[in-house]
Design a protein around this motif. Structure first.
Motif, short mmCIF file in Angstrom:
data_model
loop_
_atom_site.label_atom_id
_atom_site.label_comp_id
_atom_site.label_asym_id
_atom_site.label_seq_id
_atom_site.Cartn_x
_atom_site.Cartn_y
_atom_site.Cartn_z
N GLU A 100 30.13 55.87 9.67
CA GLU A 100 31.09 55.64 8.59
C GLU A 100 30.42 54.84 7.47
O GLU A 100 29.76 53.84 7.73
CB GLU A 100 32.31 54.87 9.12
N PRO A 101 30.57 55.28 6.22
CA PRO A 101 29.94 54.55 5.11
C PRO A 101 30.41 53.10 5.02
O PRO A 101 31.59 52.80 5.26
CB PRO A 101 30.40 55.34 3.88
N VAL A 102 29.49 52.21 4.68
CA VAL A 102 29.85 50.80 4.51
C VAL A 102 30.98 50.66 3.50
O VAL A 102 31.90 49.85 3.69
CB VAL A 102 28.62 49.98 4.06
N ALA A 103 30.94 51.44 2.43
CA ALA A 103 31.96 51.34 1.40
C ALA A 103 33.35 51.69 1.94
O ALA A 103 34.35 51.14 1.48
CB ALA A 103 31.61 52.23 0.22
N TYR A 104 33.44 52.61 2.88
CA TYR A 104 34.73 52.94 3.47
C TYR A 104 35.22 51.79 4.36
O TYR A 104 36.42 51.55 4.46
CB TYR A 104 34.64 54.22 4.30
N ILE A 105 34.30 51.13 5.01
CA ILE A 105 34.68 50.01 5.89
C ILE A 105 35.16 48.82 5.08
O ILE A 105 36.16 48.18 5.40
CB ILE A 105 33.49 49.61 6.80
N THR A 106 34.43 48.51 4.02
CA THR A 106 34.80 47.35 3.19
C THR A 106 35.86 47.70 2.15
O THR A 106 36.54 46.81 1.63
CB THR A 106 33.57 46.80 2.45
N GLY A 107 35.98 49.00 1.82
CA GLY A 107 36.94 49.44 0.82
C GLY A 107 36.49 49.22 -0.60
O GLY A 107 37.29 49.33 -1.54
N LYS A 108 35.21 48.95 -0.81
CA LYS A 108 34.74 48.69 -2.17
C LYS A 108 33.27 49.02 -2.30
O LYS A 108 32.52 49.07 -1.32
CB LYS A 108 34.96 47.22 -2.56
N ARG A 109 32.85 49.24 -3.55
CA ARG A 109 31.44 49.52 -3.83
C ARG A 109 31.12 49.05 -5.25
O ARG A 109 31.85 49.38 -6.19
CB ARG A 109 31.17 51.02 -3.72
N ALA A 110 30.05 48.31 -5.39
CA ALA A 110 29.60 47.88 -6.72
C ALA A 110 28.89 49.03 -7.41
O ALA A 110 28.15 49.79 -6.78
CB ALA A 110 28.66 46.69 -6.60
N PHE A 111 29.14 49.17 -8.73
CA PHE A 111 28.47 50.20 -9.52
C PHE A 111 28.32 49.68 -10.95
O PHE A 111 29.31 49.27 -11.57
CB PHE A 111 29.29 51.50 -9.52
N TRP A 112 27.10 49.73 -11.47
CA TRP A 112 26.79 49.20 -12.79
C TRP A 112 27.30 47.76 -12.87
O TRP A 112 26.90 46.92 -12.08
CB TRP A 112 27.36 50.11 -13.88
N ASN A 113 28.26 47.48 -13.77
CA ASN A 113 28.77 46.12 -13.90
C ASN A 113 30.17 45.95 -13.34
O ASN A 113 30.83 44.95 -13.62
CB ASN A 113 28.76 45.69 -15.38
N ILE A 114 30.65 46.94 -12.58
CA ILE A 114 32.01 46.88 -12.06
C ILE A 114 32.01 47.04 -10.54
O ILE A 114 31.00 47.40 -9.95
CB ILE A 114 32.90 47.96 -12.70
N GLU A 115 33.16 46.76 -9.94
CA GLU A 115 33.34 47.01 -8.51
C GLU A 115 34.51 47.97 -8.35
O GLU A 115 35.57 47.79 -8.97
CB GLU A 115 33.62 45.72 -7.76
N LEU A 116 34.33 48.99 -7.54
CA LEU A 116 35.31 50.05 -7.39
C LEU A 116 35.91 50.06 -6.00
O LEU A 116 35.21 49.84 -5.00
CB LEU A 116 34.66 51.41 -7.65
N GLU A 117 37.20 50.34 -5.93
CA GLU A 117 37.84 50.61 -4.65
C GLU A 117 37.48 52.02 -4.24
O GLU A 117 37.60 52.96 -5.04
CB GLU A 117 39.36 50.49 -4.78
#
Length: 269
Positions: free
Chosen positions: A62-79
């Motif tokens: 399972e992707p880390v982003a799915y586990i944490t519910g978030k992913r950093a990208f450029w200068n923002i953080e996305l759900e």
């Protein structure tokens, strides 16, 4: 806690290319803190009970982003979560190319993001250029749900409009910046652990050669651009020649942009 991190790193080596990073992100998530804070701490005491479960999920792919519910990208953080493609650092190449293109000029006023997913490229661009507005298009209602929530949380909802659509079909407006991240993986191609098992297939695969969506997009790109505008189209790292030829067939003059690893990553028009 330090020993738990070491054990988790060893446990993840078969299922991740970045086992230590994954372990640190999941430990920080289980503690309710950021990874930077974790790294600056003494890492004493026992790991939270939730940490072991997070590691087991990651071991299963399972992707880390799915586990944490978030992913950093450029200068923002996305759900992010199931149903939405996880933003990749490689895609930042498109934003970096746009920053370079508009350096010393007025920034883009209107931005189009085709295949927006959770709003990745559009929201990063709107954060970069505070006077811009834009449209994000995706064929997935689930992905668009993430995009709208991300726009609201980032304070960009009034500047970002998201719509369900089939690429640029029905769009007659011209844009200063067009960002496109189509599926480009060939059917049957092997991906990293957990990618095909967890992330939406429609956002990954594009026919036997991985070129199906480029063939649909190539005739549309020119009509979407204002004079002096830029279109940035993400590609697989072995697709520069094939995609470049498709674009040239439709009167476009693409230039190649490489990612931080030096691999072909985007065609610029």
């Amino acid at each position: 806690m330090a020993r738990a991190l070491d054990r988790a790193t060893q446990a993840l080596k078969k299922s991740s290319d970045t086992p230590r990073l994954d372990a640190e992100l999941l430990m920080a998530h289980s503690l309710g803190i950021e990874r930077d804070t974790l790294l600056l701490s003494k890492q004493e005491g026992a790991a939270p009970a939730a940490f072991a479960g997070f590691i087991e999920r990651r071991k299963d792919g399972e992707p880390v982003a799915y586990i944490t519910g978030k992913r950093a990208f450029w200068n923002i953080e996305l759900e992010v979560g199931p149903g939405a493609l996880v933003p990749r650092p490689d895609s930042e190449t498109l934003i970096a190319a746009a920053v370079e293109h508009f350096a010393g000029k007025p920034g883009p006023k209107r931005i189009l993001d085709l295949g927006t997913g959770p709003g990745t490229l559009l929201l990063a661009a709107l954060d970069q250029w505070p006077k811009a507005t834009g449209i994000g298009v995706d064929s997935s209602d689930e992905a668009l749900g993430y995009a709208r929530r991300n726009a609201k949380r980032l304070g960009l909802a009034e500047r970002a409009h998201f719509k369900r659509g089939d690429w640029a079909k029905g769009i007659s407006e011209k844009f200063d910046l067009v960002l496109i991240n189509p599926p480009y993986v060939a059917e049957g191609e092997e991906l990293g652990p957990g990618v095909a098992e967890y992330e939406p297939a429609e956002a990954l695969f594009a026919g036997e050669e991985g070129l199906a969506e480029y063939r649909r997009l190539a005739p549309e790109i020119g009509r979407l651009l204002t004079a002096g505008g830029l279109a940035a189209v993400e590609i697989g790292h072995e697709q520069d020649e094939a995609v470049g030829e498709l674009l040239k067939e439709h009167g476009l003059e693409p230039r190649l942009a490489r990612d931080l690893a030096g691999r072909p990553r985007a065609m610029l028009i």
